[in-house]
Design a protein around this motif. Sequence first.
Motif, PDB file in Angstrom:
ATOM      1  N   SER A 168      -5.857   0.808  -3.288  1.00  0.00           N
ATOM      2  CA  SER A 168      -4.673  -0.162  -2.773  1.00  0.00           C
ATOM      3  C   SER A 168      -3.986   0.818  -1.864  1.00  0.00           C
ATOM      4  CB  SER A 168      -3.889  -0.120  -4.113  1.00  0.00           C
ATOM      5  OG  SER A 168      -3.578   0.999  -4.809  1.00  0.00           O
ATOM      6  N   ASN A 169      -4.534   1.850  -1.021  1.00  0.00           N
ATOM      7  CA  ASN A 169      -3.909   2.547   0.016  1.00  0.00           C
ATOM      8  C   ASN A 169      -4.372   2.219   1.239  1.00  0.00           C
ATOM      9  OD1 ASN A 169      -6.561   3.655  -0.727  1.00  0.00           O
ATOM     10  ND2 ASN A 169      -5.891   5.592   0.187  1.00  0.00           N
ATOM     11  N   ALA A 170      -4.825   0.898   1.463  1.00  0.00           N
ATOM     12  CA  ALA A 170      -5.574   0.275   2.634  1.00  0.00           C
ATOM     13  C   ALA A 170      -4.618  -0.637   3.176  1.00  0.00           C
ATOM     14  CB  ALA A 170      -6.620  -0.395   2.320  1.00  0.00           C
ATOM     15  N   VAL A 171      -4.476  -0.680   4.492  1.00  0.00           N
ATOM     16  CA  VAL A 171      -3.705  -1.469   5.415  1.00  0.00           C
ATOM     17  C   VAL A 171      -4.856  -1.848   6.597  1.00  0.00           C
ATOM     18  CG1 VAL A 171      -1.694  -0.056   4.692  1.00  0.00           C
ATOM     19  CG2 VAL A 171      -2.870   0.593   6.903  1.00  0.00           C
TER      20      VAL A 171
ATOM     21  N   ALA B 286       0.763  -1.415  -0.029  1.00  0.00           N
ATOM     22  CA  ALA B 286       0.230   0.259  -0.128  1.00  0.00           C
ATOM     23  C   ALA B 286       0.728   1.116   0.212  1.00  0.00           C
ATOM     24  CB  ALA B 286      -0.941  -0.110   1.289  1.00  0.00           C
ATOM     25  N   LYS B 287       1.990   1.237   0.357  1.00  0.00           N
ATOM     26  CA  LYS B 287       2.907   2.478   0.556  1.00  0.00           C
ATOM     27  C   LYS B 287       2.911   3.385  -0.676  1.00  0.00           C
ATOM     28  CE  LYS B 287       7.312  -0.042   0.003  1.00  0.00           C
ATOM     29  NZ  LYS B 287       8.378  -0.448   0.519  1.00  0.00           N
ATOM     30  N   THR B 288       3.210   2.519  -1.753  1.00  0.00           N
ATOM     31  CA  THR B 288       3.163   3.582  -2.977  1.00  0.00           C
ATOM     32  C   THR B 288       2.033   4.272  -3.276  1.00  0.00           C
ATOM     33  OG1 THR B 288       4.756   2.092  -3.893  1.00  0.00           O
ATOM     34  CG2 THR B 288       3.747   3.605  -5.472  1.00  0.00           C
ATOM     35  N   ALA B 289       0.901   3.483  -2.994  1.00  0.00           N
ATOM     36  CA  ALA B 289      -0.453   4.356  -3.436  1.00  0.00           C
ATOM     37  C   ALA B 289      -0.932   5.144  -2.232  1.00  0.00           C
ATOM     38  CB  ALA B 289      -1.604   2.866  -3.331  1.00  0.00           C
ATOM     39  N   ILE B 290      -0.377   5.128  -1.135  1.00  0.00           N
ATOM     40  CA  ILE B 290      -0.589   5.981  -0.018  1.00  0.00           C
ATOM     41  C   ILE B 290       0.097   7.324  -0.391  1.00  0.00           C
ATOM     42  CG2 ILE B 290      -0.109   6.626   2.377  1.00  0.00           C
ATOM     43  CD1 ILE B 290      -0.490   3.609   3.068  1.00  0.00           C
ATOM     44  N   SER B 291       1.161   7.101  -0.976  1.00  0.00           N
ATOM     45  CA  SER B 291       2.013   8.290  -1.158  1.00  0.00           C
ATOM     46  C   SER B 291       1.207   9.174  -2.392  1.00  0.00           C
ATOM     47  CB  SER B 291       3.578   8.115  -1.621  1.00  0.00           C
ATOM     48  OG  SER B 291       4.001   7.622  -0.553  1.00  0.00           O
ATOM     49  N   LYS B 292       0.774   8.333  -3.266  1.00  0.00           N
ATOM     50  CA  LYS B 292       0.391   9.015  -4.686  1.00  0.00           C
ATOM     51  C   LYS B 292      -1.085   9.785  -4.338  1.00  0.00           C
ATOM     52  CE  LYS B 292       2.419   6.299  -8.296  1.00  0.00           C
ATOM     53  NZ  LYS B 292       2.339   5.377  -9.361  1.00  0.00           N
TER      54      LYS B 292
ATOM     55  N   HIS C 223      -7.983  -3.726  -1.880  1.00  0.00           N
ATOM     56  CA  HIS C 223      -6.885  -3.785  -2.853  1.00  0.00           C
ATOM     57  C   HIS C 223      -7.571  -4.554  -3.956  1.00  0.00           C
ATOM     58  CE1 HIS C 223      -2.948  -2.574  -0.948  1.00  0.00           C
ATOM     59  NE2 HIS C 223      -3.777  -2.803  -0.105  1.00  0.00           N
ATOM     60  N   ALA C 224      -8.253  -5.569  -3.909  1.00  0.00           N
ATOM     61  CA  ALA C 224      -8.855  -6.148  -5.009  1.00  0.00           C
ATOM     62  C   ALA C 224      -9.988  -5.292  -5.828  1.00  0.00           C
ATOM     63  CB  ALA C 224      -9.556  -7.462  -4.482  1.00  0.00           C
ATOM     64  N   ALA C 225     -10.446  -4.467  -5.168  1.00  0.00           N
ATOM     65  CA  ALA C 225     -11.205  -3.298  -5.865  1.00  0.00           C
ATOM     66  C   ALA C 225     -10.755  -2.134  -6.283  1.00  0.00           C
ATOM     67  CB  ALA C 225     -12.378  -3.119  -4.832  1.00  0.00           C
ATOM     68  N   GLY C 226      -9.177  -2.165  -6.144  1.00  0.00           N
ATOM     69  CA  GLY C 226      -8.568  -0.986  -6.837  1.00  0.00           C
ATOM     70  C   GLY C 226      -8.000  -0.083  -5.814  1.00  0.00           C
TER      71      GLY C 226
END
Length: 674
Positions: A286-289, A258-264, A281-284
């Motif tokens: 991807s900034n979830a933890v 998730a780290k890349t999506a969190i940054s973006k 994440h499966a639903a797109g």
Amino acid sequence: MQIPRLHPDTIEEVKQRADIVDVISTHVVLRKRGKDFVGLCPFHDEKSPSFTVSPSKQMFYCFGCGAGGNAFKFLMEFGKRSFSDVVLELARQHQVPVQTLEPEQRQELQRQISLREQLYEILALASSFYEHALRQSQGQKALEYLQVERKLSEETIQQFQLGYAPSGWEALYSYLVEQKHYPLQLVEQAGLILPRKSGGNGYYDRFRDRLMIPICDLQGRTIGFGGRTLTDEQPKYLNSPETELFDKGKTLYALDKAKTAISKQDRAVVVEGYFDAIALHAAGISNAVASLGTALSLDQVRQLLRYTESKQIVLNFDADKAGTQAAERAIGEIEKLAYRGEVQLRILNIPDGKDADEFLKTYSADKYSELLLNAPLWLDWQIQNLLINCDLKQADQYGKVTQEMVKLLTKITDDNQLAHYNYECAQILSKGDATRVKFLAETLLNQVVAYWAKLLNQDESLALPPLIRNKLKGSRQIRSRRAASENKSSTEALSQPRERSVLEQPEAFLLRIYIHSSEHRQAVIEAIEARGLQFSMSHHRFLWLQLLNLKMLDENSLQADASVLISKLQNNYLEFPTQLQQISHLFHLDEMSEKHILRPPLAIRAAIAYIEQITTQKRRVAALNMWEKTDAIAHREQADRYYQQFWAEQEWIKELERLRQVNFYDLVSVPWIV
């Protein structure tokens, strides 16, 4: 693993061996341009390269976003890793022997590094074993659960390396110990097997007949597992125990993905369960933890804050009672950061009490994203929670809600925020009667002021929100604070202390003299030690400790030029970016500071006297309060003792005031430093 302080020789050797072009080119495509290299900056989006790497200077710099530094700084920022982690990684790559400041810890550090590498290897094999078992006949039930009940695609199952632990007691044990010949102790230390309690010697698998979810570190290496039962067995979810690699309170599930999506996206979403995170994440999204079933800890929050510039975190815990309690515990852990604006915390409760996984089975990812955008700030959520199942028409419930609102308002230190929520609470309590809002807002604010007045009685140096300070303007507390801060001496740099603390500016003054005036560093040390003074501000204490450490390691640091000393401090502070930001202004001299530092002996004397005067005033007030509370007839000796202490402190304050003054003799006897 707790990494001891690394020896400067190790750091320097790693710096010499690790060429910055080699380090950065593994992450950024670089092209030669003249004597330097250029590429697209990894720290912001750009179409034309503005990111420059200089082999001769061993530095990088981006003309677009201003990011810059050496190889260590690049890896720290790129991977959001600590200074020690980066140095150790480069040391391993370049075969640099690792030394610590404490020689006796060196062997232990090497042992820990070797142990960790072996544990990573064992856990990676275990993960592959579970993945393989999922595809066998015994894993059919688990695979159907993932595909039918959880509706996960083959791609998602592989992405998260989901697997199955066979129901046998020794399936993994046989594979790792008997087939792969790993030592029993290491497999046990990895948290994969347990010693039998009865029936003789031997071990058995910790995870049996469970759907297996690998937990990874930031580099994507398996460090533990979560196992979900496929029967009615309890517990429903079983996690790996704490190990050399796995610390549940410091780990966030799926952060590696998730780290890349969190940054973006500049936002992190925290959910409760593994499958909530996987479904998002499966639903797109991807900034979830996931928080591994525990309340979000301060360590976990700090990890997330590395990746979001605006510090946005959305907690999406279940809307049931347990989920609400988990959200409240999480707020309790991090509310100090939130009140200081270091984290923008929002709370999302999905309608109808659904969790993220359930919601996405019915609604689209866009609908969930809409809920995220509209998630209320944590304070709004807390205020709304006070009203659940509450009837404001009932006097007792109305009073209870009011008290809880006051408790929330007293924690707010920002004026604008306090005014906003004070008015919002007044509107709620008015029950729709607009004519009562102003009166209720004033009543609430008065209760908040009364709370701060009590705190001020206990600590007169307390920094108040300006709105509260103005309300207390005519009170005894404010008058005493004003008296304590009056200064008619010519050292005007000390006469207007910052609101945060009346002690911050004189402390900063001493530190500036030490940093910028090498010939007076010993004088600063002797003056502080002679008075037995301590720096009151935490960032000042930390800086002073760094300065004393540099002196202890190298006596020549007392004579070092200011620029050399500052460079050493900046290197030491690479591990502590927050503290560096708090004290970096001391590395520079503005026009006023430069003027007052021209006569260091006078400035040192005035600053020391001012600091001691503030602490003496506190003792004087305490002695006076105790004298007033003591029955002079029943406890005459005790009352006399308090009065004598008060009088002695009063006389010492006068003497300190004299020491702060600059007279004609001072001016002609102390030369200017040019």
